[in-house]
Design a protein around this motif. Structure first.
Motif, PDB file in Angstrom:
ATOM      1  N   GLN A 347       0.832  -1.203   0.000  1.00  0.00           N
ATOM      2  CA  GLN A 347       0.000   0.000   0.000  1.00  0.00           C
ATOM      3  C   GLN A 347       0.874   1.263   0.000  1.00  0.00           C
ATOM      4  OE1 GLN A 347      -2.860  -0.153   3.228  1.00  0.00           O
ATOM      5  NE2 GLN A 347      -3.441  -2.284   2.759  1.00  0.00           N
ATOM      6  N   LEU A 348       1.948   1.237   0.781  1.00  0.00           N
ATOM      7  CA  LEU A 348       2.842   2.383   0.823  1.00  0.00           C
ATOM      8  C   LEU A 348       3.516   2.586  -0.523  1.00  0.00           C
ATOM      9  CD1 LEU A 348       4.333   4.600   2.407  1.00  0.00           C
ATOM     10  CD2 LEU A 348       6.049   2.877   3.022  1.00  0.00           C
ATOM     11  N   GLU A 349       3.946   1.504  -1.143  1.00  0.00           N
ATOM     12  CA  GLU A 349       4.608   1.589  -2.439  1.00  0.00           C
ATOM     13  C   GLU A 349       3.654   2.145  -3.485  1.00  0.00           C
ATOM     14  OE1 GLU A 349       7.123   1.191  -5.748  1.00  0.00           O
ATOM     15  OE2 GLU A 349       7.492   1.395  -3.590  1.00  0.00           O
ATOM     16  N   THR A 350       2.388   1.699  -3.448  1.00  0.00           N
ATOM     17  CA  THR A 350       1.409   2.167  -4.424  1.00  0.00           C
ATOM     18  C   THR A 350       1.134   3.655  -4.245  1.00  0.00           C
ATOM     19  OG1 THR A 350       0.353  -0.019  -4.463  1.00  0.00           O
ATOM     20  CG2 THR A 350      -0.947   1.855  -5.270  1.00  0.00           C
ATOM     21  N   SER A 351       1.094   4.096  -3.012  1.00  0.00           N
ATOM     22  CA  SER A 351       0.758   5.497  -2.737  1.00  0.00           C
ATOM     23  C   SER A 351       1.908   6.455  -3.044  1.00  0.00           C
ATOM     24  CB  SER A 351       0.321   5.661  -1.275  1.00  0.00           C
ATOM     25  OG  SER A 351       1.416   5.395  -0.408  1.00  0.00           O
ATOM     26  N   THR A 352       3.124   5.946  -3.111  1.00  0.00           N
ATOM     27  CA  THR A 352       4.277   6.837  -3.323  1.00  0.00           C
ATOM     28  C   THR A 352       4.958   6.639  -4.665  1.00  0.00           C
ATOM     29  OG1 THR A 352       5.815   5.265  -2.277  1.00  0.00           O
ATOM     30  CG2 THR A 352       4.732   6.880  -0.836  1.00  0.00           C
ATOM     31  N   ARG A 353       4.611   5.589  -5.382  1.00  0.00           N
ATOM     32  CA  ARG A 353       5.371   5.187  -6.553  1.00  0.00           C
ATOM     33  C   ARG A 353       5.426   6.264  -7.627  1.00  0.00           C
ATOM     34  NH1 ARG A 353       3.308  -0.211  -8.441  1.00  0.00           N
ATOM     35  NH2 ARG A 353       1.443   1.068  -8.789  1.00  0.00           N
ATOM     36  N   ASP A 354       4.339   6.892  -7.928  1.00  0.00           N
ATOM     37  CA  ASP A 354       4.285   7.839  -9.047  1.00  0.00           C
ATOM     38  C   ASP A 354       4.379   9.291  -8.596  1.00  0.00           C
ATOM     39  OD1 ASP A 354       3.981   5.729 -10.842  1.00  0.00           O
ATOM     40  OD2 ASP A 354       1.811   5.665 -10.496  1.00  0.00           O
ATOM     41  N   ASN A 355       4.760   9.508  -7.379  1.00  0.00           N
ATOM     42  CA  ASN A 355       4.847  10.873  -6.852  1.00  0.00           C
ATOM     43  C   ASN A 355       6.308  11.251  -6.663  1.00  0.00           C
ATOM     44  OD1 ASN A 355       4.699  13.276  -5.390  1.00  0.00           O
ATOM     45  ND2 ASN A 355       2.805  12.650  -4.347  1.00  0.00           N
ATOM     46  N   ALA A 356       6.784  12.177  -7.480  1.00  0.00           N
ATOM     47  CA  ALA A 356       8.193  12.577  -7.423  1.00  0.00           C
ATOM     48  C   ALA A 356       8.553  13.230  -6.099  1.00  0.00           C
ATOM     49  CB  ALA A 356       8.512  13.535  -8.566  1.00  0.00           C
ATOM     50  N   THR A 357       7.560  13.721  -5.401  1.00  0.00           N
ATOM     51  CA  THR A 357       7.833  14.358  -4.110  1.00  0.00           C
ATOM     52  C   THR A 357       8.371  13.331  -3.114  1.00  0.00           C
ATOM     53  OG1 THR A 357       6.032  15.938  -4.479  1.00  0.00           O
ATOM     54  CG2 THR A 357       6.837  15.691  -2.216  1.00  0.00           C
ATOM     55  N   HIS A 358       7.874  12.100  -3.211  1.00  0.00           N
ATOM     56  CA  HIS A 358       8.294  11.058  -2.289  1.00  0.00           C
ATOM     57  C   HIS A 358       9.575  10.362  -2.731  1.00  0.00           C
ATOM     58  CE1 HIS A 358       4.496  11.694  -0.385  1.00  0.00           C
ATOM     59  NE2 HIS A 358       3.774  11.162  -1.376  1.00  0.00           N
ATOM     60  N   ASN A 359       9.855  10.359  -4.028  1.00  0.00           N
ATOM     61  CA  ASN A 359      11.028   9.643  -4.560  1.00  0.00           C
ATOM     62  C   ASN A 359      11.844  10.552  -5.479  1.00  0.00           C
ATOM     63  OD1 ASN A 359      10.288   6.740  -3.642  1.00  0.00           O
ATOM     64  ND2 ASN A 359       8.438   7.449  -4.702  1.00  0.00           N
ATOM     65  N   PRO A 360      12.448  11.596  -4.940  1.00  0.00           N
ATOM     66  CA  PRO A 360      13.164  12.554  -5.799  1.00  0.00           C
ATOM     67  C   PRO A 360      14.364  11.945  -6.517  1.00  0.00           C
ATOM     68  CG  PRO A 360      13.639  12.961  -3.475  1.00  0.00           C
ATOM     69  CD  PRO A 360      12.527  11.957  -3.516  1.00  0.00           C
ATOM     70  N   ARG A 361      15.059  11.036  -5.879  1.00  0.00           N
ATOM     71  CA  ARG A 361      16.234  10.441  -6.525  1.00  0.00           C
ATOM     72  C   ARG A 361      15.823   9.551  -7.688  1.00  0.00           C
ATOM     73  NH1 ARG A 361      20.737   8.702  -1.983  1.00  0.00           N
ATOM     74  NH2 ARG A 361      21.056  10.793  -1.105  1.00  0.00           N
ATOM     75  N   ALA A 362      14.755   8.802  -7.500  1.00  0.00           N
ATOM     76  CA  ALA A 362      14.281   7.925  -8.575  1.00  0.00           C
ATOM     77  C   ALA A 362      13.825   8.747  -9.767  1.00  0.00           C
ATOM     78  CB  ALA A 362      13.142   7.044  -8.063  1.00  0.00           C
ATOM     79  N   LYS A 363      13.113   9.877  -9.486  1.00  0.00           N
ATOM     80  CA  LYS A 363      12.649  10.737 -10.573  1.00  0.00           C
ATOM     81  C   LYS A 363      13.842  11.330 -11.331  1.00  0.00           C
ATOM     82  CE  LYS A 363       9.677  13.386 -12.819  1.00  0.00           C
ATOM     83  NZ  LYS A 363      10.592  14.301 -13.512  1.00  0.00           N
ATOM     84  N   THR A 364      14.837  11.789 -10.598  1.00  0.00           N
ATOM     85  CA  THR A 364      16.017  12.377 -11.239  1.00  0.00           C
ATOM     86  C   THR A 364      16.754  11.328 -12.065  1.00  0.00           C
ATOM     87  OG1 THR A 364      16.270  13.949  -9.427  1.00  0.00           O
ATOM     88  CG2 THR A 364      18.188  13.572 -10.808  1.00  0.00           C
ATOM     89  N   PHE A 365      16.867  10.117 -11.534  1.00  0.00           N
ATOM     90  CA  PHE A 365      17.565   9.058 -12.249  1.00  0.00           C
ATOM     91  C   PHE A 365      16.844   8.701 -13.542  1.00  0.00           C
ATOM     92  CE2 PHE A 365      18.019   4.478 -13.115  1.00  0.00           C
ATOM     93  CZ  PHE A 365      19.386   4.423 -13.352  1.00  0.00           C
TER      94      PHE A 365
END
Length: 376
Positions: A347-365
């Motif tokens: 559930q946590l992964e689903t809620s944060t997966r597509d939000n760059a605010t939660h995963n800035p490094r992944a978005k930048t990569f």
């Protein structure tokens, strides 16, 4: 660089007698000899300068040429001066006297019974990081060659004495004539001692020394590092024929520590933290060499972040300051999860997966990956 005046080098007047020049040189050679100044890089140059000055001023022909023409009168590249082809007897005699004084013989090697300084010894001492940080005192047991008590170092059986070498007449040196040159070398019969032993000591076999073990106390200063040496003067091997002993060098080796790695006065350690503490922040307890300390972990901490605890490292060996403790954070992935825990993480992964605010490094990569393939 221009050479200094030879009289100034030796510290004598220009009308100084041969004896005054010899005394001045012996004094400087004793002071600047490299064996007496292992930590002074300039001593060897000063010793060579004094040696060159004495070599010229102790020879009457060279001295006369120097007095008249200066350095050019005795410089081989300028044709030298009168009699520049040989060393002369004065320098060899003086150097032999100095060598004996340096190593306790009171004369040249051969002329005083082959007096030799004992060998330096090395001992590898392994200690723990805590001992290196705080300092300690320990005891070591070492093998060493010591003067034989039976013959008192003479090598001869009690009641007998070494006899004068018949080959060199007790000088320890023999001269060989090769054409125009006379070469002095160590006597092959007595090996420079000037004496031979007809009846050797039964305990040392004529060596004058015997192998023993001794226990020494070694003080380890706080802050000592891997590879540092501690010099114990006079604790090396005893010299031959009553010569002075060498030194013992204790080389410190620090065992690997299960928690800390050392870098000079600083310490480094890896500190694993849970996923929850990394995300939400919290306070953890970390080890130091002086016990435990509290460390506040801010929210949203990432793997690889380093936290510095000032003054929690090691005291520097040559100062009163302490290094720091550097804690390298490693976010630990939870293992052996229950089904309930797994579902919560989904559930946590689903809620944060597509939000760059939660995963800035992944978005930048991912942006960098897209740019790379677009350029290709």
């Amino acid at each position: 660089m221009s050479k200094r005046d030879f009289y100034d080098v030796l510290g004598v007047n220009r009308d100084a007698s041969e004896e005054d020049i010899k005394k001045a040189y012996r004094k400087l050679a004793m002071k600047y000899h490299p064996d007496r100044n292992p930590d002074n890089s300039k001593a060897e140059g000063q010793f060579k300068e004094a040696k060159e000055a004495y070599e010229i001023l102790s020879d009457s022909d060279k001295r006369a040429a120097y007095d008249r023409y200066g350095h050019a009168g005795v410089d081989p590249s300028h044709g030298g001066g009168p009699g520049f082809g040989g060393m002369g007897g004065g320098f060899s005699d003086a150097f032999g006297d100095i060598f004996g004084d340096l190593f306790g013989g009171g004369g040249g090697r051969g002329r005083q019974g082959g007096v030799y300084r004992g060998a330096d010894l090395r001992y590898n001492l392994e200690i723990g990081l805590e001992e290196a940080a705080r300092g300690t005192e320990t005891q070591i047991r070492i093998p060493a060659m010591e003067t034989c008590v039976t013959c008192k170092g003479s090598g001869a059986k009690p009641g007998t004495s070494p006899t004068t070498c018949g080959t060199c007449g007790g000088q320890g040196q023999v001269r060989m004539q090769q054409g125009f040159f006379s070469i002095q070398q160590t006597c092959p019969a007595c090996h420079g001692s000037g004496t031979t032993i007809t009846h050797p000591c039964p305990d040392c076999g004529g060596a004058g020394r015997i192998k023993r073990h001794k226990t020494l106390a070694v003080k380890i200063p706080a802050g000592i590092d891997h590879g540092d040496r501690i010099r114990l003067a006079g604790e090396g091997e005893h010299g031959a024929s009553g010569g002075p002993p060498g030194d013992l060098y204790v080389v410190v080796q620090i065992r690997a520590h299960p928690v800390f790695e050392r870098d000079g006065a600083d310490l480094h350690c890896e500190m694993p933290i849970s996923f929850g503490v990394a995300a939400l922040g919290g306070e953890i307890e970390i080890p130091t060499l002086d016990g435990h300390a509290k460390l506040k972990i801010p929210a949203e901490t990432q793997t690889g972040q380093v936290f510095r605890l000032r003054g929690k490292g090691i005291k520097a060996l040559r100062s009163s300051g302490h290094g720091d403790l550097m804690c390298h954070v490693v976010v630990e992935t939870p293992i052996k999860l229950t089904e309930v825990q797994k579902e919560l993480l989904r559930q946590l992964e689903t809620s944060t997966r597509d939000n760059a605010t939660h995963n800035p490094r992944a978005k930048t990569f991912m942006d960098k990956v897209k740019d790379f393939f677009s350029a290709a």
